[in-house]
Design a protein around this motif. Structure first.
Motif, PDB file in Angstrom:
ATOM      1  N   MET A 135      53.720  41.889  42.937  1.00  9.28           N
ATOM      2  CA  MET A 135      54.653  41.159  43.051  1.00  9.28           C
ATOM      3  C   MET A 135      54.176  39.664  42.890  1.00  9.28           C
ATOM      4  O   MET A 135      52.947  39.274  42.764  1.00  9.28           O
ATOM      5  N   ARG A 136      54.919  38.601  42.675  1.00  7.90           N
ATOM      6  CA  ARG A 136      54.659  37.244  42.414  1.00  7.90           C
ATOM      7  C   ARG A 136      54.358  36.753  43.725  1.00  7.90           C
ATOM      8  O   ARG A 136      54.752  37.104  44.758  1.00  7.90           O
ATOM      9  N   LYS A 180      55.243  33.925  44.681  1.00  7.39           N
ATOM     10  CA  LYS A 180      56.403  33.339  45.573  1.00  7.39           C
ATOM     11  C   LYS A 180      56.969  34.204  46.538  1.00  7.39           C
ATOM     12  O   LYS A 180      57.333  33.794  47.716  1.00  7.39           O
ATOM     13  N   PHE A 181      56.959  35.331  46.257  1.00  7.00           N
ATOM     14  CA  PHE A 181      57.512  36.705  47.141  1.00  7.00           C
ATOM     15  C   PHE A 181      56.808  36.604  48.510  1.00  7.00           C
ATOM     16  O   PHE A 181      57.315  36.309  49.636  1.00  7.00           O
ATOM     17  N   SER A 187      63.059  45.487  44.155  1.00  8.56           N
ATOM     18  CA  SER A 187      63.208  44.209  43.933  1.00  8.56           C
ATOM     19  C   SER A 187      62.535  43.895  42.489  1.00  8.56           C
ATOM     20  O   SER A 187      61.725  44.315  42.067  1.00  8.56           O
ATOM     21  N   ASN A 188      63.167  42.586  42.146  1.00  8.52           N
ATOM     22  CA  ASN A 188      62.712  42.439  40.637  1.00  8.52           C
ATOM     23  C   ASN A 188      61.890  41.076  40.620  1.00  8.52           C
ATOM     24  O   ASN A 188      62.072  40.195  39.624  1.00  8.52           O
ATOM     25  N   GLU A 189      61.011  41.017  41.855  1.00 15.09           N
ATOM     26  CA  GLU A 189      60.220  39.981  41.705  1.00 15.09           C
ATOM     27  C   GLU A 189      58.700  40.375  41.201  1.00 15.09           C
ATOM     28  O   GLU A 189      57.836  39.538  41.508  1.00 15.09           O
ATOM     29  N   TYR A 232      52.742  31.585  39.294  1.00 11.80           N
ATOM     30  CA  TYR A 232      54.111  31.323  39.347  1.00 11.80           C
ATOM     31  C   TYR A 232      54.705  31.099  37.946  1.00 11.80           C
ATOM     32  O   TYR A 232      53.897  30.852  36.934  1.00 11.80           O
TER      33      TYR A 232
END
Length: 587
Positions: free
Chosen positions: A115-116, A118-119, A328-330, A397
């Motif tokens: 996951m990024r 940002k998540f 989730s597409n993160e 990011y």
């Protein structure tokens, strides 16, 4: 802290059940065996009362001792066989449930690793812990106590009804006279417990988030003497947690006695009507005894089915939350394939715009280049965008507009692992895992030997203090490196970056947490480490970056000045003012 709220809905989401079956497929042989055992267990349930009916009517009534002995042996054999089947049914359902949640937990954690950042910035850690532990455990109940048990109960009811109507349909209708009351009370119980279970899940998630967050930030709580205020918040959340559990206990304490009374009423009416039938020789005593057993066996799964349904439904709720996280597409998109053995280290930012939230840009049209072997320094006030630049270079990011090039190739064309392995990052806030110093340096990479670790530590100047620790490189630093000083943790982070032999070095306030003596020692090591490598340095202490080939002065996400140290002083601008302020402080 934002509280989590979920809703379980009014019906079971069969699309979730269908997706869960995808996790069952690798074990479909065992699953089909479980279905077969469920069917066999349900089919055998009415057999024992029927055999007792035969025993009373055909053997006891006629004083047939030999027949009685034979049918008793048959019942004992049936009981042993039934026990054997129930054992394997229970074990197999538990095995399937635990095996599947092991696979799901692995897949979920693997997904989180991709996951990024940002998540993670906006998602409480406690909530993710709940997903990976509590919700996954609830999912196990779908297989072990929910779906399989519920199907077994329904099959048992069907078989019991079939044999009861086949034996005597009038007696069956009398036996089921109180069934509407039980169904009504079961429905009410199901709806009430569904809501209370939902409240319990929310309370557990909120409690996990609060406890994890405040234990992690305990130093801030104590620094500002907020213990009482935070304790009061905890008591309120804990009170909600208790309230949710007590409510579910209340519904159980009401429902099961009511169900017992309804069952007792059914048996009473059965005995009253059945006794008259026996007296008038319309039915045998064995039939009446069998029906009493039938009705007890019939009401038990109906009483349990509401509980099974809620267990199943809450498992589905947990499954939905897990599947939503997996869907989730993160994830960081790792579509690049370029993975060169070596890179030169040329870095270029081309008109880069970046925002953490929507279009609140923290970097605005940033452009600069760093040639291989050069050092570029980033200076500016807090929030100017310095750390954002290095975060974008490693693709922690993603940029909104523009391009970032490494050796004249867009960083998105690089395989992500290959890109990051070429960049050594040393942050101001050093994170160490609860493990040995060696493992914290190598991060478990088997390709890095202890000799390489020691060589890097000697170059940095950390070898001396590591060797005097109990166990040396096998010393456990405990959670977040609590047993080491700030300077020691920072030096270990330098060794961690050095041991991977990166072509690009990124230093984010890397010496701000160490004392002057340690800083001087590290500066010597940094010069050796940066030799022949591209370096991007963020520093508040301008004395540490005077030798940089180029200095970028950032303010509110824009480059205000750029040039060498002497050139910027000659401009008598932002950098010169900052230098004067620091020089006065040193005096």
């Amino acid at each position: 802290m934002e509280k989590e709220s979920v809703s379980s809905g009014n019906i079971i989401d069969w699309s979730v059940i269908k997706r869960l079956y995808g996790f069952v497929k690798p074990y479909k042989t065992n699953f089909y065996l479980l279905v077969l055992l469920t069917f066999a267990t349900a089919a055998m349930s009415p057999v024992r009362p029927y055999l007792i009916q035969l025993t009373v009517d055909k053997y006891i009534a006629f004083n047939d001792f030999e027949g009685l002995l034979n049918i008793t042996l048959v019942m004992i054999g049936l009981l042993v066989f039934h026990t054997f089947i129930q054992f394997y049914h229970t074990y197999l359902s538990g095995w399937i449930g635990q095996t599947i949640i092991r696979d799901i937990r692995i897949q979920l954690y693997k997904h989180l690793l991709r996951m990024r950042l940002k998540f993670f910035d906006r998602t409480p850690i406690g909530r993710l812990v709940t997903r990976n532990i509590s919700d996954v455990e609830a999912l196990a109940d779908v297989f072990s106590e929910g779906l399989a048990a519920m199907i077994g109960d329904l099959l048992q009811i069907i078989f019991l009804l079939a044999i009861m109507f086949w034996t005597d349909w009038k007696l069956t209708l009398v036996s089921l006279s109180t069934l509407p009351l039980l169904i009504a009370s079961t429905y009410v119980f199901k709806e009430k417990v569904k809501v209370s279970f939902n409240d319990v899940r929310n309370a557990v998630s909120n409690l996990n988030s609060f406890v994890q967050e405040h234990i992690t930030g305990m130093n801030i709580v104590q620094i500002f003497s907020s213990e009482k205020r935070e304790f009061d918040k905890f008591k309120e959340i804990n009170r909600e947690h208790r309230k949710a559990h007590i409510k579910s206990v209340l519904y159980y304490s009401v429902y099961f006695p009511v169900a017992e009374v309804i069952q007792a009423a059914a048996i009473g009416m059965l005995v009253w009507y059945g006794a008259k039938q026996v007296i008038h020789t319309e039915i045998t005593l064995g039939v009446l005894i069998a029906f009493i057993m039938y009705i007890q066996m019939f009401f038990r799964p109906i009483r349990m089915i509401a509980d099974r349904f809620n267990t199943l439904q809450m498992g589905i709720v947990s499954s939905s939350r897990i599947l939503n996280l997996l869907d989730s597409n993160e994830n960081i998109q790792n579509n690049g394939t370029f993975a060169p053995e070596k890179i030169e280290g040329r870095v270029a930012f081309k008109n880069v715009w970046f925002a953490y939230n929507d279009e609140e840009y923290v970097l605005k049209d940033i452009s600069f280049e760093v040639n291989p072997g050069e050092t570029i320094a980033l200076v500016g006030a807090t929030g100017a965008g310095k750390s954002s630049i290095i975060n974008l270079l490693s693709r922690f990011y993603e940029i909104n507009k523009g391009a970032i090039l490494l050796d004249d190739k867009d960083i998105h064309e690089y395989e992500l692992g290959a890109l990051r392995s070429r960049i050594g990052v040393v942050l101001q806030d050093v994170f160490l895992f609860s493990d040995t110093i060696e493992k914290n340096i190598t991060l478990g990479n088997p390709d890095i030997t202890l000799e390489q670790v020691k060589a890097a530590a000697e170059l940095i100047g950390a070898h001396k203090f590591i060797e005097v620790l109990p166990g040396g490189y096998q010393y456990n630093v405990m959670e977040r490196g609590a047993t080491l000083s700030v300077g020691q943790r920072q030096m270990i982070s330098f060794v961690r970056a050095m041991v991977y032999d990166p072509r690009i070095i990124v230093l984010d306030e890397a010496t701000s947490s160490v004392d002057t003596e340690t800083e001087e020692m590290i500066q010597v090591a940094i010069e050796k480490m940066m030799k022949g490598r591209t370096a991007i340095v963020i520093a508040h202490r301008l004395s540490t970056i005077q030798k940089a080939n180029k200095i970028l002065v950032l303010d509110k996400g824009e480059i205000k000045e750029e040039g060498a140290h002497d050139e910027l002083l000659a401009l008598d601008g932002y950098y010169a003012q900052l230098h004067k302020i620091q020089y006065k402080e040193m005096i």
